[in-house]
Every structure is written in C-alpha cells, then in structure tokens.
Design an enzyme around this catalytic site. Sequence first.
Site, PDB file in Angstrom:
ATOM      1  CB  CYS A  17      -0.947   0.017   1.209  1.00 52.18           C
ATOM      2  SG  CYS A  17      -0.133   0.269   2.790  1.00 52.18           S
ATOM      3  CB  THR A  48      -6.897  22.161  10.082  1.00 58.96           C
ATOM      4  OG1 THR A  48      -6.152  22.641   8.948  1.00 58.96           O
ATOM      5  CG2 THR A  48      -7.403  23.343  10.884  1.00 58.96           C
ATOM      6  CG  HIS A 140      18.540  15.229  -2.810  1.00 59.00           C
ATOM      7  ND1 HIS A 140      19.818  15.710  -2.991  1.00 59.00           N
ATOM      8  CD2 HIS A 140      18.618  14.328  -1.791  1.00 59.00           C
ATOM      9  CE1 HIS A 140      20.633  15.126  -2.116  1.00 59.00           C
ATOM     10  NE2 HIS A 140      19.932  14.290  -1.394  1.00 59.00           N
TER      11      HIS A 140
END
Length: 350
Positions: A17, A48, A140
């Site tokens: 997953c 939040t 990178h």
Amino acid sequence: MQADKIKLTSLSSKGGCGCKIGPADLAQVIRALPQTAPNPDLLVGLDTSDDAGVYRLSDELALVQTVDFFTPIVDDPYSFGQIAAANAISDIYAMGGTPLTVLNIVAFPISTLDKQILADILLGAADKVKEAGATLVGGHSIDDKEPKFGMAVTGLVHPGKVRTNAGAKPGDKLILTKPIGVGILTTSIKKDQLSDAEVARVTSVMATLNKTAAEVMSRYEVNACTDVTGFGLMGHSLEMAKGSGVGLRIAKEQVPVLPRVRELAENGFVPGGTKNNFAHVEPSVTFAPELDQIDRWILCDAVTSGGLLIAAPADQAEALLDDMRKAGVEASLIGEALDEHPGQIEVTVR
C-alpha cells in the site's frame, strides 16, 4: 536485469500500500514538537491536518506547498512514476491551487537495479507533471537499498480562495471523486492476485490527476475539500469533521468501491495501514451494526492517489456532481455534514 521483468513491489519491505506512518503515531510525534510563534501570513499550517501548507505572499497570491513519496505499489516503473506524481500533485488541487513547480525525490539502489527502471519512473512522472501544466525544476537522489519516489510540489492560489478541510457546514453534501479499495488491491498485486485487466484498472484510478475534478469544483462555492490518501476515507473524513466542528453521516452503499475489493479483503489481503486506520478512527466512528469487519476495513482502506472529498452546499451539490460526471470524473454523493455529534462520523448502510 531488464526493466520490464523486475517485480518492483517485491523490493518493498512494507508491502503493497505504500502507507504513511499511521495517524495515531504521527499525531503523537507532532504533539512533541515545540510551538512556534504564529505567522499571520501562514494561512494553513499544522493545526488542521490539512493536505498542504499555504503561505501568503500578497493580498492576491499565496504559495501552496506539499511533499509526498513512497515505495513501489505497482510493478511497472512508468506507471509507478505516474502514480507518485499524481499523488503528490493532488494536495495542490485539494487546497484549491494550481500546481506550478515540482522537485523529484529519489531513493534507488543504483548499483543493483537496471538504471532504465529509474529512467522509466522519472519519465512516467514527467509526463504526469506535463499533463498537470507544472514545471519540473530539479530534485534530489540518494542510493538506497529500497526504491522510493515522490515529489515536492509548489502551487499558487488566491488567499481568498483556499480550500481547507476545516470549512464544512451543517447541511453540506459530501462528494467523493474516485472509488476506494486501492490499498487492498495494491496489496493483492504483491501477492499476484489480480489479472492484468484488474491491475490496469486500479493503476488508471491512481494515475488519474484530480485536475478535472478541481477545475469543476472551482466554479462552485465549495466549503471544504481534502484528498483521500493514506489515512483512508474514514481518516480524512474524520479530519474534516474535527477541523470543521461538524458531524458527518456517510452511507456505505453510496461509497464507490473498486471491483473484487471485498472478495480480496475476505481472503486476507488487507494492508497493515488499513487496520491501523480503523483502530485510529474507531472511537470516533459509529458504524451501523449491519456492517461487518470487512466493510469497516474497506471504508478505512489506505489509499494512494485517491479522489477529492468535497463538502458542498446542498443547493449546489447536485449540479456540481452532474458537471463532474459530464467531465468524466467518477464522482459520487456519499453523505452529508450535520449539526449533531460534531467531530464524529456516523456510517449508515444507505
């Protein structure tokens, strides 16, 4: 070793997953961080659990910034690059922004795997960046025994048009723009349980940009938005409920689920990230008693490059849903926001 022969998912120690660190563990880490002085130009930060940060540059312009990367969840390198790019760029769309620039993040065992594999990953990502209208500006890379790929993405948004996960209002209707079940299916790919057609189907869902859904959404007065990724539908819905101070009611039968997900879940192909998601949300979610453990895991399934979850005013929701479907978006109306049980979710059968 040929690029088209390697089973990329077998190189991941974490399985199919590509899951994030679990929400409970991550919350514990973030709580330990020192509080920083408030910055009036930081419009969206950590408070939040939103999809990206938003920093105001002027009264007319703000930056949207996000980063995401993970291990291979499909075996085709080009498709993996597409999925990783679509997943990273999605956070910009969820905030109401337009992607601008992209930096690649690469970890790859360059001395043991064919370099063409990495080239194909980067090509898939570049094609998806081009489709999004963004520009690749660099990146990178490190030599690592386990391949990983993703992007840091910067976008632009008007400060007054930022979509957050914290603005849902009672009476809003909830719209989901992609089917769920991705984590269970990608775990099944690792175990050779899917046909080529089934792999192609779930790959297409993950590689689809949320660009069209976001463009249609921008024409409506949407109150809240988030994208459904590693914490699953229930996890990201719960963040919306808590951030907005509303309750949510979601109808299980209205939530679109990819084919064979229940069958594969019953056969044991449920990723650890999905089970962690369920454990995290369980205290805040009331499931209808008719829903068994498999149903509950599916609703909490850890998603990669999922759809947008949108809270739209009731008087606009049907038109928004219709416009999305006409534009080719697999959108479904799955529930509503309530005055009752703020910060909690009720899952009904239908």
